[in-house]
Design an enzyme around this catalytic site. Structure first.
Site, short mmCIF file in Angstrom:
data_model
loop_
_atom_site.label_atom_id
_atom_site.label_comp_id
_atom_site.label_asym_id
_atom_site.label_seq_id
_atom_site.Cartn_x
_atom_site.Cartn_y
_atom_site.Cartn_z
N CYS A 150 34.62 91.03 -86.38
CA CYS A 150 34.77 90.58 -84.99
C CYS A 150 34.18 91.59 -84.02
O CYS A 150 34.47 92.78 -84.09
CB CYS A 150 36.21 90.32 -84.60
N ARG A 193 28.43 93.99 -87.29
CA ARG A 193 29.81 94.13 -87.73
C ARG A 193 30.20 92.99 -88.69
O ARG A 193 31.20 93.11 -89.40
CB ARG A 193 30.76 94.12 -86.53
N TRP A 226 34.87 86.83 -87.19
CA TRP A 226 34.88 86.87 -88.66
C TRP A 226 36.18 86.16 -89.05
O TRP A 226 37.27 86.66 -88.81
CB TRP A 226 34.88 88.31 -89.13
N ASN A 236 40.41 90.30 -81.66
CA ASN A 236 40.04 90.84 -82.96
C ASN A 236 41.33 91.31 -83.61
O ASN A 236 42.09 92.05 -82.98
CB ASN A 236 39.06 92.01 -82.77
N GLY A 237 41.58 90.90 -84.86
CA GLY A 237 42.79 91.33 -85.55
C GLY A 237 43.57 90.14 -86.06
O GLY A 237 43.05 89.02 -86.14
N GLU A 252 27.98 103.62 -106.81
CA GLU A 252 27.42 103.29 -105.49
C GLU A 252 26.13 102.47 -105.64
O GLU A 252 25.90 101.53 -104.88
CB GLU A 252 27.18 104.59 -104.72
N LYS A 257 25.63 98.72 -104.05
CA LYS A 257 24.51 98.33 -103.17
C LYS A 257 23.88 97.03 -103.67
O LYS A 257 23.57 96.14 -102.91
CB LYS A 257 23.43 99.42 -103.10
N GLU A 280 26.24 93.99 -103.11
CA GLU A 280 26.35 93.64 -101.69
C GLU A 280 25.11 92.92 -101.18
O GLU A 280 25.21 91.99 -100.40
CB GLU A 280 26.47 94.92 -100.84
N HIS A 308 33.28 102.73 -125.47
CA HIS A 308 34.68 102.27 -125.50
C HIS A 308 34.78 100.83 -125.00
O HIS A 308 35.88 100.37 -124.67
CB HIS A 308 35.54 103.21 -124.66
N LYS A 364 30.87 94.92 -91.37
CA LYS A 364 30.56 96.35 -91.37
C LYS A 364 31.84 97.17 -91.34
O LYS A 364 31.97 98.17 -92.03
CB LYS A 364 29.69 96.68 -90.15
O1 M6R Z 1 33.70 102.49 -92.34
P1 M6R Z 1 34.20 102.88 -93.71
O2 M6R Z 1 33.42 104.00 -94.29
O3 M6R Z 1 35.68 103.15 -93.71
O4 M6R Z 1 33.96 101.61 -94.60
C1 M6R Z 1 34.37 101.57 -95.93
C2 M6R Z 1 33.77 100.40 -96.67
O5 M6R Z 1 34.16 99.20 -96.07
C3 M6R Z 1 32.24 100.47 -96.68
O6 M6R Z 1 31.79 101.65 -97.26
C4 M6R Z 1 31.67 99.28 -97.47
O7 M6R Z 1 31.98 99.39 -98.82
C5 M6R Z 1 30.17 99.19 -97.24
N1 M6R Z 1 29.80 97.81 -97.10
C6 M6R Z 1 29.37 99.78 -98.34
O8 M6R Z 1 28.01 99.58 -98.23
#
Ligand code: M6R
Length: 614
Positions: free
Chosen positions: A2, A27, A75, A101-102, A484, A488, A491, A507, A609
């Site tokens: 949001c 966001r 959102w 927002n919330g 990580e 990526k 996502e 394992h 975001k």
């Molecule tokens: O703003 P933050 O670092 O607290 O966010 C944490 C996660 O939401 C953020 O890293 C998310 O996993 C990203 N989309 C990763 O690319």
């Protein structure tokens, strides 16, 4: 999650609000809307889908020219993303418009109250109920500010609320609890935004709103109070980046631009960290040396990419300070009854500073008397504000939903924290700390070198558009890099991807390996032979079962050549610092593969975001 924008001043309210919403698109959202007040009347337009859908309607039928307006990108939480559920919502008499927002947790009870009063609700949202409640108050004769105070006193949950009343067309009133909101201070005009990106084009002076505060804004005045109308002093701050930092700079995606900004971001995060005498200093560290010396356990809490930065930090902190470190997902932390006390240091890592899970976790930790240190990229956000100390990461604005430079600069901050603690606790000699600092200061050049090989990685990525599953392997500090890298790819490319500690393969996960399965392997530098050689054995094992191995290995490492179907060279750096270079090809790989698949790289489906709900 949001985006909220508010504007009062001489510009076109509709256009200024839409501009702000565009800057908040990153966001994550699934509908958008705007409301203005003109000649005592409210005008609202909202549409499901991207902002472009709303803009198309507004080009054909613009809202009346007005100097006050609010806007929202939603959102979806309560009710699907459609035109009706989109914000702003109006009260029954269409006098008040409100965005939110919330999540209002007691919305069922409030809904009952509103419906019992014969109000007809059009949407499935919790927000519309609040719009009706505020309107009921103003209709009873109080002003919009008092109305907002009274309603906020009845609400449970997390909310940023922004409202306008067509009978008081000179002011916007907003409230915040557990959700972000900042004020932009202009000259004869003022702004509201979920973050400063909403108004950075117009002003770099901002006001940070605290918990349970209300702000009333006219063209010339900004007044902050608590929910009971008592004035409070809000902190003013200057935003140290400008509009150009929030533009794409010739790249197709913000994410790609941010990947290429990493040498600069890492260098900036290292600036000013040493005194003239060469000792480490952390300016925003508000914990005294004695307090740090007393720390006997560190718990790192974070989500997503920040969590993986925390996993790397564990290796560095334990190695350099001999202090035990646990790394915990923020969303799990509170629910396991963690053992913490005044000698525990909680390190909360968050790029946005607004992640609800992390925020709630630090609140829990502080209630147990633990000290909290935030590693954060966003000045004025909730997590550093509620922490005892902070290390800011200086990545600049990260707009792409997938974190890249945020991750690298978090790693830098974690290394700095580890070295600083080693200095304070005396667990490393000064010249050892100096040596690591020199190696860190060389990292921007190493990252730059990896980026020069981008075309090779892009080609490789494009040849994988048909892949349905990809594995990532790593060991030691390379294990979080594998996780990580997989995140990526999930996502951005929506491809099944999993990261494993290479030693864990036999394992179970090795059963997944079949002919042609792409396996990306982060090979540790040769200096740590036991790690390197074990990794090479793991690669041989998957290759023997038909995997297509793509190995990231340091220059000059010829031992890997017989087992790599594809080789990406990394600069030779110490094992603990290798994540800073090893993740870069994996970011490029995911970005390019998603582009080749035709996906929206900056705003992947279903993602936000900043995840401001638990
Ligand atoms: O703003 P933050 O670092 O607290 O966010 C944490 C996660 O939401 C953020 O890293 C998310 O996993 C990203 N989309 C990763 O690319």
């Amino acid at each position: 999650m949001c985006g909220i924008v508010g504007y009062v001043g001489p510009r076109s309210a509709q256009d200024t609000v839409i501009d702000g919403l565009r800057r908040l698109e990153y966001r994550g959202y699934d509908s958008a809307g705007v409301a203005v007040v003109r000649d005592g009347l409210l005008a609202v337009e909202k549409r499901a889908g991207k902002l472009a859908n709303l803009e198309k309607v507004l080009i054909e039928a613009p809202l009346p020219r007005a100097d006050i307006g609010i806007g929202h990108t939603r959102w979806a939480t309560h009710g699907p993303p459609n035109d009706v559920n989109a914000h702003p919502h109006a009260g029954g008499a269409r006098r008040v418009a409100l965005v939110h927002n919330g999540i209002i947790e007691n919305f069922v009870e409030l809904r009952g109250r509103v419906e019992a009063d014969d109000h007809v609700l059009l949407s499935e949202t919790d927000t519309e109920i609040v719009a009706h409640l505020v309107e009921l108050q103003v209709q009873s004769g109080v002003d919009i500010v008092t109305a907002m105070q009274r309603v906020c006193q009845q609400l449970d949950g997390a909310f940023t609320l922004v409202a306008i009343d067509s009978h008081e067309p000179d002011k916007i009133v907003a409230a915040r609890r557990n959700s972000p909101l900042v004020v932009g201070l202009g000259d004869g005009e003022n702004f509201l935004g979920s973050d400063v990106a909403a108004f950075i084009e117009f002003t770099r002076e901002a006001l940070e709103l605290g918990q349970d505060q209300i702000v009333v804004m006219t063209r010339d005045e900004v007044l902050v109070t608590d929910f009971w109308g008592n004035p409070v002093q809000a902190r003013q701050f200057h935003v140290d980046w400008d509009l150009s930092a929030a533009e794409k700079d010739g790249h197709d995606w913000f994410m790609r631009k941010e990947i290429f900004e990493q040498p600069r971001a890492v260098a900036d995060s290292l600036i000013g960290r040493r005194t003239a005498a060469g000792k480490l200093q952390l300016d925003e560290m508000r914990l005294a040396d004695e307090e740090l010396r007393d720390i006997d356990k560190i718990i790192i809490i974070a989500c997503g990419t920040s969590f993986y930065a925390g996993m790397v930090a564990k290796y560095a902190i334990e190695h350099w300070t001999r202090t035990p470190v646990e790394v915990e997902l923020a969303s799990e932390f509170r629910y396991r009854d963690p053992i913490i006390d005044a000698t525990t240091l909680i390190v909360a890592i968050s790029q946005s500073g607004e992640t609800a899970d992390t925020l709630q976790a630090i609140r829990h930790a502080r209630s147990q008397k633990a000290k909290v240190l935030a590693i954060c990229n966003t000045n004025g956000s909730s997590i550093p504000r509620e922490s005892d100390a902070v290390i800011y990461t200086h990545a600049g604005p990260e707009i792409g939903v997938a974190s890249t430079k945020g991750f690298l600069t978090q790693l830098v901050a974690c290394y700095l924290l580890a070295l600083y603690m080693a200095q304070v606790k005396g667990t490393r000699f000064g010249d050892e700390i100096d040596e690591v600092m020199r190696q860190l200061e060389a990292m921007p050049d190493h990252i730059d070198k990896v980026l020069q090989g981008a075309e090779q990685v892009y080609e490789l990525a494009r040849s994988h558009v048909g892949s349905r599953s990809v594995l990532f392997l790593g060991r030691h500090a390379g294990y979080p890099v594998a996780l990580e890298g997989a995140l990526k790819l999930k996502e951005l490319a929506y491809i099944h991807a999993e990261g494993f500690a290479a030693g864990e393969l036999k394992h179970g996960p090795i059963a997944l390996v079949e002919d042609g399965l792409p396996v990306l392997c982060v090979v540790p530098p040769r200096g740590r032979d036991h790690l390197h050689d074990k990794m090479v054995s793991g690669i041989q094992e998957v290759r023997a079962r038909g995997a297509h191995t793509i190995c990231l290995a340091e220059e000059g490492d010829t031992s890997i050549e017989p087992y790599a179907d594809h080789l990406i060279r990394l600069p030779g750096v110490p094992v603990l610092l290798q994540p800073l270079v090893a993740i870069v090809p994996l970011q490029l790989f995911a970005c390019e593969l998603a582009t080749a698949l035709g996906h929206d790289v900056d705003q992947p489906r279903n993602l936000a975001k900043s995840v401001t709900v638990e």
